[in-house]
Design a protein around this motif. Structure first.
Motif, PDB file in Angstrom:
ATOM      1  N   VAL A  85       0.693  -1.260   0.342  1.00 23.76           N
ATOM      2  CA  VAL A  85       0.400   0.086   0.161  1.00 23.76           C
ATOM      3  C   VAL A  85       1.072   1.292   0.017  1.00 23.76           C
ATOM      4  O   VAL A  85       0.164   2.383   0.119  1.00 23.76           O
ATOM      5  N   SER A  86       2.227   0.985   0.084  1.00 26.88           N
ATOM      6  CA  SER A  86       3.129   2.272   0.188  1.00 26.88           C
ATOM      7  C   SER A  86       4.268   1.853  -1.023  1.00 26.88           C
ATOM      8  O   SER A  86       4.634   0.821   0.065  1.00 26.88           O
ATOM      9  N   CYS A  87       5.332   2.347  -0.842  1.00 28.19           N
ATOM     10  CA  CYS A  87       6.543   2.537  -0.861  1.00 28.19           C
ATOM     11  C   CYS A  87       7.600   2.696   0.029  1.00 28.19           C
ATOM     12  O   CYS A  87       7.255   4.184   0.832  1.00 28.19           O
ATOM     13  N   THR A  88       8.393   2.078   0.104  1.00 25.61           N
ATOM     14  CA  THR A  88       9.619   2.942   1.020  1.00 25.61           C
ATOM     15  C   THR A  88      10.834   4.279   0.350  1.00 25.61           C
ATOM     16  O   THR A  88      11.452   3.504  -0.783  1.00 25.61           O
ATOM     17  N   PRO A  89      11.353   5.442   0.993  1.00 23.21           N
ATOM     18  CA  PRO A  89      12.295   5.974   0.549  1.00 23.21           C
ATOM     19  C   PRO A  89      13.817   4.825   0.946  1.00 23.21           C
ATOM     20  O   PRO A  89      13.843   4.309   1.354  1.00 23.21           O
ATOM     21  N   CYS A  90      14.330   5.937  -0.425  1.00 27.02           N
ATOM     22  CA  CYS A  90      15.195   5.446  -0.444  1.00 27.02           C
ATOM     23  C   CYS A  90      16.434   5.929   1.106  1.00 27.02           C
ATOM     24  O   CYS A  90      16.015   7.402   1.359  1.00 27.02           O
ATOM     25  N   SER A  91      17.322   5.167   1.637  1.00 22.37           N
ATOM     26  CA  SER A  91      17.973   5.567   2.586  1.00 22.37           C
ATOM     27  C   SER A  91      18.915   6.548   2.908  1.00 22.37           C
ATOM     28  O   SER A  91      19.223   6.076   1.240  1.00 22.37           O
ATOM     29  N   ALA A  92      19.225   6.961   3.483  1.00 23.84           N
ATOM     30  CA  ALA A  92      20.471   7.626   2.807  1.00 23.84           C
ATOM     31  C   ALA A  92      21.604   7.509   2.737  1.00 23.84           C
ATOM     32  O   ALA A  92      21.968   6.327   2.862  1.00 23.84           O
ATOM     33  N   GLY A  93      22.266   7.829   1.840  1.00 18.63           N
ATOM     34  CA  GLY A  93      23.644   6.556   0.925  1.00 18.63           C
ATOM     35  C   GLY A  93      23.556   6.177  -0.180  1.00 18.63           C
ATOM     36  O   GLY A  93      23.664   4.935  -0.399  1.00 18.63           O
ATOM     37  N   SER A  94      22.085   6.240  -0.482  1.00 20.09           N
ATOM     38  CA  SER A  94      21.562   5.529  -1.678  1.00 20.09           C
ATOM     39  C   SER A  94      20.417   6.424  -2.232  1.00 20.09           C
ATOM     40  O   SER A  94      20.473   7.788  -1.796  1.00 20.09           O
ATOM     41  N   TYR A  95      20.380   6.445  -3.834  1.00 22.52           N
ATOM     42  CA  TYR A  95      19.312   6.921  -4.931  1.00 22.52           C
ATOM     43  C   TYR A  95      18.765   6.099  -5.249  1.00 22.52           C
ATOM     44  O   TYR A  95      18.575   4.454  -5.476  1.00 22.52           O
ATOM     45  N   GLN A  96      17.316   6.946  -6.224  1.00 18.43           N
ATOM     46  CA  GLN A  96      16.171   5.515  -7.237  1.00 18.43           C
ATOM     47  C   GLN A  96      16.830   7.055  -7.918  1.00 18.43           C
ATOM     48  O   GLN A  96      15.251   7.777  -7.843  1.00 18.43           O
ATOM     49  N   ASP A  97      16.736   6.502  -9.419  1.00 14.89           N
ATOM     50  CA  ASP A  97      16.914   7.839 -10.300  1.00 14.89           C
ATOM     51  C   ASP A  97      15.252   7.783 -11.685  1.00 14.89           C
ATOM     52  O   ASP A  97      15.064   8.239 -12.142  1.00 14.89           O
ATOM     53  N   GLN A  98      15.091   6.624 -11.153  1.00 13.81           N
ATOM     54  CA  GLN A  98      13.517   6.435 -12.337  1.00 13.81           C
ATOM     55  C   GLN A  98      12.608   5.949 -11.560  1.00 13.81           C
ATOM     56  O   GLN A  98      12.383   5.395  -9.919  1.00 13.81           O
TER      57      GLN A  98
END
Length: 382
Positions: A85-98
């Motif tokens: 029902v939701s998505c998880t934010p990328c933690s500090a030190g990581s990313y998702q550009d898509q």
């Protein structure tokens, strides 16, 4: 007799000649029903007349009931499970550009991200001279590289340098090495070091002796290691964390005096741990200046169009050369050793790496080592 509505349909009124299909976003898995059920949050149904709903796929979510589709996770977030029902934010030190990501990527070496939920990482202050030594850095403090603070004249503004530059010296000059070591060179004699300023030493004040100075950071064996054959034996930088970002025991610096295969390392919780120091490109894959600091692996010279294997520095055959044997000074300063690799232990008379040859008729010759220039990085991240 009347017929029961089939699964996937319903009828909520009496005396009807037909049943209605369940709308998209709903379903009915039993016969003879007067209504359809909404798909639960985390699922969807994009067709009419269906008997079940489908879970949202990984990389997507649905936070409401009765929906005909799911939404992709936004850039900066991810979902690696179905039916969420939701998505998880990328933690500090990581990313998702898509959008629609199922995982996040650690920030590469030379970058960091101190916030969660980010679609990108931040580059260190100078992409050419700075790096983080580890992936997944969460703070700008993880970025390490040379930094010089200087001021021209008594009333001048405080300025900073992170790479080689030319500074006016028509007025007095105040210099302080915030990070790393720096050398001053005369523009008319650019390969001679007139001063060296080391990290943390008291600031230096120079009078207006010249019109300008070339000021250059010392990268080799301070922010990367050159002596590849010794796995960084002569590395003498100021790094004091291991490759996982853990502080070295007792504030010690990363070193490799025993030439261990792990390269420069330190003790962390009483166990040796590598520091992730990169190998240099300058003075390893190319020669800077007169090649005094070259520590690459080229071992052949060229004379009159002929390629000749080099003679080992510790040998006197076929050419005797008592002045350039691998003494402690020649090893430390020029990189000589029990090998036949090209070096330049005689910068007063030679301006690039050379060697004695194994050809009896050719005493010595220059080696085909490319000259370092700004198109080449200082070091190589792996």
């Amino acid at each position: 007799a009347c017929s029961a509505c089939a699964a996937g349909s319903f009828q909520d009124k009496e005396g009807q000649a037909s049943c209605s299909n369940c709308a998209a976003g709903s379903y009915q898995d039993q016969e003879g029903q007067t209504s359809c059920s909404n798909c639960d949050a985390g699922s969807y149904q994009n067709l009419e007349g269906q008997t079940s709903c489908s879970m949202c796929g990984a990389g997507s979510y649905q936070d409401q009931e009765g929906q005909a589709s799911c939404s992709d996770c936004a850039a900066g977030s991810f979902q690696d499970k179905e039916g969420q029902v939701s998505c998880t934010p990328c933690s500090a030190g990581s990313y998702q550009d898509q959008e629609g990501g199922t995982s996040c990527t650690p920030c590469s070496k030379g970058s960091y991200q101190d916030k969660s939920g980010s679609p990108s990482c931040n580059k260190c202050r100078d992409e050419r001279t700075y790096t983080t030594y580890i992936e997944g850095s969460t703070s700008e403090d993880d970025c390490l590289g040379p930094l010089l603070r200087y001021k021209i004249g008594k009333e001048g503004d405080t300025q900073f340098m992170t790479d080689t530059g030319t500074i006016s010296a028509e007025k007095s000059l105040t210099l302080y090495a915030v990070s790393g070591n720096w050398v001053l060179r005369h523009p008319e004699d650019p390969y001679r070091e007139y001063f060296e300023i080391k990290q943390g030493e008291p600031e230096i004040k120079l009078g207006s002796v010249l019109k300008e100075w070339i000021i250059e950071p010392v990268i080799g064996n301070v922010f990367c290691y050159k002596d590849v054959e010794g796995n960084g034996k002569y590395f003498n930088g100021y790094q004091n964390k291991d490759v996982q970002g853990r502080p070295c025991d007792d504030g010690q610096f990363c070193r490799n005096s025993d030439s261990l295969d792990m390269g420069p390392h330190c003790m962390v919780e009483n166990e040796p741990s590598p520091c992730g120091i990169p190998t240099c490109v300058w003075d390893v894959q190319c020669a800077a200046g007169y090649g005094i600091g070259y520590r690459g692996s080229v071992n052949a010279a060229t004379s009159k169009g002929k390629t000749i294997t080099c003679q080992a520095w510790n040998k006197d055959w076929p050419h005797v050369h008592p002045e350039f044997h691998p003494s402690s000074h020649n090893i430390a300063y020029y990189g000589l050793g029990n090998h036949n690799l090209c070096r330049n232990p005689d910068p007063k008379n030679n301006n690039k790496p050379w060697c004695y040859t194994t050809d009896f008729w050719t005493r010595w010759a220059y080696c085909d080592v490319p000259q370092c220039d700004d198109s080449m990085p200082y070091f190589e991240q792996k």
